[in-house]
Design an enzyme around this catalytic site. Structure first.
Site, PDB file in Angstrom:
ATOM      1  N   THR A 128      -8.522  12.109  -2.013  1.00 50.35           N
ATOM      2  CA  THR A 128      -7.501  12.818  -2.791  1.00 50.35           C
ATOM      3  C   THR A 128      -8.143  13.589  -3.943  1.00 50.35           C
ATOM      4  O   THR A 128      -7.785  14.737  -4.215  1.00 50.35           O
ATOM      5  CB  THR A 128      -6.491  11.785  -3.347  1.00 50.35           C
ATOM      6  OG1 THR A 128      -5.928  11.080  -2.241  1.00 50.35           O
ATOM      7  CG2 THR A 128      -5.392  12.443  -4.158  1.00 50.35           C
ATOM      8  N   ILE A 149      -7.220   0.039  -3.360  1.00 48.97           N
ATOM      9  CA  ILE A 149      -7.574  -1.382  -3.355  1.00 48.97           C
ATOM     10  C   ILE A 149      -9.089  -1.547  -3.185  1.00 48.97           C
ATOM     11  O   ILE A 149      -9.625  -2.610  -3.409  1.00 48.97           O
ATOM     12  CB  ILE A 149      -6.814  -2.169  -2.267  1.00 48.97           C
ATOM     13  CG1 ILE A 149      -7.270  -1.765  -0.866  1.00 48.97           C
ATOM     14  CG2 ILE A 149      -5.328  -2.025  -2.417  1.00 48.97           C
ATOM     15  CD1 ILE A 149      -6.871  -2.764   0.198  1.00 48.97           C
ATOM     16  N   ASP A 150      -9.766  -0.469  -2.745  1.00 47.04           N
ATOM     17  CA  ASP A 150     -11.216  -0.563  -2.504  1.00 47.04           C
ATOM     18  C   ASP A 150     -12.032  -0.484  -3.799  1.00 47.04           C
ATOM     19  O   ASP A 150     -13.211  -0.843  -3.805  1.00 47.04           O
ATOM     20  CB  ASP A 150     -11.669   0.560  -1.564  1.00 47.04           C
ATOM     21  CG  ASP A 150     -11.006   0.476  -0.201  1.00 47.04           C
ATOM     22  OD1 ASP A 150     -10.517  -0.608   0.142  1.00 47.04           O
ATOM     23  OD2 ASP A 150     -10.980   1.493   0.506  1.00 47.04           O
ATOM     24  N   GLN A 295      -2.845  -6.729   2.384  1.00 51.50           N
ATOM     25  CA  GLN A 295      -3.586  -6.482   1.135  1.00 51.50           C
ATOM     26  C   GLN A 295      -3.039  -5.295   0.348  1.00 51.50           C
ATOM     27  O   GLN A 295      -3.297  -5.145  -0.826  1.00 51.50           O
ATOM     28  CB  GLN A 295      -5.069  -6.208   1.436  1.00 51.50           C
ATOM     29  CG  GLN A 295      -5.797  -7.402   1.989  1.00 51.50           C
ATOM     30  CD  GLN A 295      -7.070  -7.016   2.726  1.00 51.50           C
ATOM     31  OE1 GLN A 295      -8.142  -7.030   2.147  1.00 51.50           O
ATOM     32  NE2 GLN A 295      -6.968  -6.673   3.991  1.00 51.50           N
TER      33      GLN A 295
HETATM   34  O1  F6P Z   1      -8.484   3.234   1.260  1.00 52.86           O
HETATM   35  C1  F6P Z   1      -7.965   1.957   1.343  1.00 52.86           C
HETATM   36  C2  F6P Z   1      -8.049   1.378   2.698  1.00 52.86           C
HETATM   37  O2  F6P Z   1      -7.318   0.245   2.531  1.00 52.86           O
HETATM   38  C3  F6P Z   1      -9.425   1.070   3.289  1.00 52.86           C
HETATM   39  O3  F6P Z   1     -10.016  -0.110   2.840  1.00 52.86           O
HETATM   40  C4  F6P Z   1      -9.120   1.019   4.771  1.00 52.86           C
HETATM   41  O4  F6P Z   1     -10.257   1.275   5.528  1.00 52.86           O
HETATM   42  C5  F6P Z   1      -8.138   2.101   4.920  1.00 52.86           C
HETATM   43  O5  F6P Z   1      -7.439   2.166   3.704  1.00 52.86           O
HETATM   44  C6  F6P Z   1      -7.232   1.958   6.107  1.00 52.86           C
HETATM   45  O6  F6P Z   1      -6.030   2.617   5.884  1.00 52.86           O
HETATM   46  P1  F6P Z   1      -5.144   3.443   6.922  1.00 52.86           P
HETATM   47  O7  F6P Z   1      -5.059   2.653   8.165  1.00 52.86           O
HETATM   48  O8  F6P Z   1      -3.843   3.585   6.212  1.00 52.86           O
HETATM   49  O9  F6P Z   1      -5.815   4.757   7.140  1.00 52.86           O
END
Ligand code: F6P
Length: 369
Positions: A128, A149-150, A295
């Site tokens: 973003t 969350i990362d 999470q």
């Molecule tokens: O960016 C946060 C996160 O939770 C990563 O840890 C994970 O790999 C990813 O999003 C997965 O998200 P989505 O399935 O929504 O693309």
């Protein structure tokens, strides 16, 4: 009370990337401060940059940003649209990708001008902020708030969402302890974190993980096996292994992208891969758990609510002063800001000399080597 005339009269706001707890608290923080103190108008775009491309915006009135502090998710909807990324050929096979991309950027610029925006406030992670930086290069006024969350955004000590996810992941590890003990098993739990291992490292330490595997430290299954066998030898009948989703072995690290993809197609989840390797190495009964989207769901922690509110109020201050092209940040205990070029195109990995790694090792945790 309106205390100063505003550099910004009207701004757009959107939530992009994966959602996380605290997005609504941040929307409330920005919009309330902007409205109460500076009398600004806010327009909310639906589903991240997709809403901006499509011009899907609605006026946010005080009742829209009231009562949302504790709500999970985002009242605006989130989306992974990246207007600068080569669009999928599936979208329109008759046109080259670059044309589709420039169409999207042109649409964004058109909507920004048509709606009379003075600034665009984006709530998101690395991707973003990269998009925000590129839009600023295109002449738009942009401000960013760091969420994920990362916790892997360069330029801020913490992003909101991390503290809530940490609490959820820690509780999950706590709950695995009792069943691990009952059955004398090795329990492998996979936490989110594709490129960076902050969540696995912190939750692993908070939950007393016996092994923590993060993408930054390729693991040696033999070292893990020795550690688990030593524990068993000292009378510990069970073990907890915390694995980031992007964790990889020393062997995998040596593979090129194509080889790794092929190898991972057999067992896509790191928890199941590691569990199988542990069983093969030690013969210990092992089970895998993937915590997944739990999470990212539910109410934000108190700490995330506070951080999101502080960042939001600070962003409103930048809007009022017309200080654009920045991301608000937490630096130590202070809220500050950095140029959008700082987080753009980067990932904040766990440095190998980070104190937390040493702390984990000090209390007897194996970091996979
Ligand atoms: O960016 C946060 C996160 O939770 C990563 O840890 C994970 O790999 C990813 O999003 C997965 O998200 P989505 O399935 O929504 O693309």
């Amino acid at each position: 009370m309106i205390i100063s005339p505003s550099g910004t009269k009207k701004f757009g706001i959107l939530t992009a990337g994966g959602d996380c707890p605290g997005l609504n608290a941040a929307i409330r923080g920005v919009c309330r401060a902007a409205y109460n103190r500076y009398n600004m108008k806010a327009l909310g775009f639906a589903y991240g940059f997709r809403g901006l491309v499509e011009g899907r915006a609605r006026v946010l009135n005080p009742e829209d940003f009231s009562g949302i502090l504790t709500q999970g998710g985002t009242i605006l909807g989130a989306g992974r649209e990246k207007p600068f990324r080569a669009a999928s050929a599936k979208m329109d096979i008759r046109r080259p990708d670059s044309e589709i991309e420039s169409d999207k950027v042109a649409a964004i610029k058109e909507n920004y001008a048509r709606l009379g925006l003075d600034c665009l406030v984006i709530l998101g992670g690395n991707g973003t902020h990269t998009t925000g930086y590129l839009l600023a290069q295109e002449g738009l006024n942009v401000l960013g708030l760091p969420k994920t969350i990362d916790n892997d955004i360069v330029g801020t000590d913490r992003a909101f969402g991390f503290s809530s996810a940490l609490a959820i992941a820690t509780e999950a590890i706590d709950r695995l302890h009792s069943t691990a003990q009952s059955h004398s098993r090795v329990m492998v739990i996979e936490l989110m974190g594709h490129k960076a291992g902050w969540l696995a490292l912190y939750a692993g330490v908070a939950g007393g993980g016996d092994v923590i595997l993060i993408p930054e430290i390729p693991y040696d299954i033999k070292a893990i096996g020795r550690h688990l066998e030593e524990r068993a030898g000292s009378g510990k009948s069970f073990s907890i292994v915390v694995v980031a989703e992007g964790a990889l072995s020393i062997e995998e690290k040596k593979m090129d992208k194509k080889e790794r993809k092929k190898y991972r197609a057999l067992i896509p989840s790191s928890a199941y891969r590691v569990a199988r390797e542990i069983e093969a190495e030690t013969g210990m009964e092992t089970r895998a758990t993937i915590l997944g989207y739990v999470q990212r769901g539910g109410i934000p922690s108190a700490s995330d609510r506070v951080l999101a509110t502080r960042l939001g109020a600070a962003a409103a201050g930048l809007l009022a002063r017309g200080e654009y092209g920045r991301m608000v940040t937490l630096s130590g205990s202070e809220i500050s800001s950095v140029d959008l070029s700082v987080p753009a195109n980067k990932v904040k990995n766990v440095p190998l000399d980070h104190q937390m790694i040493d702390t984990a090792v000090c209390v007897g945790t194996c970091m996979g080597i």
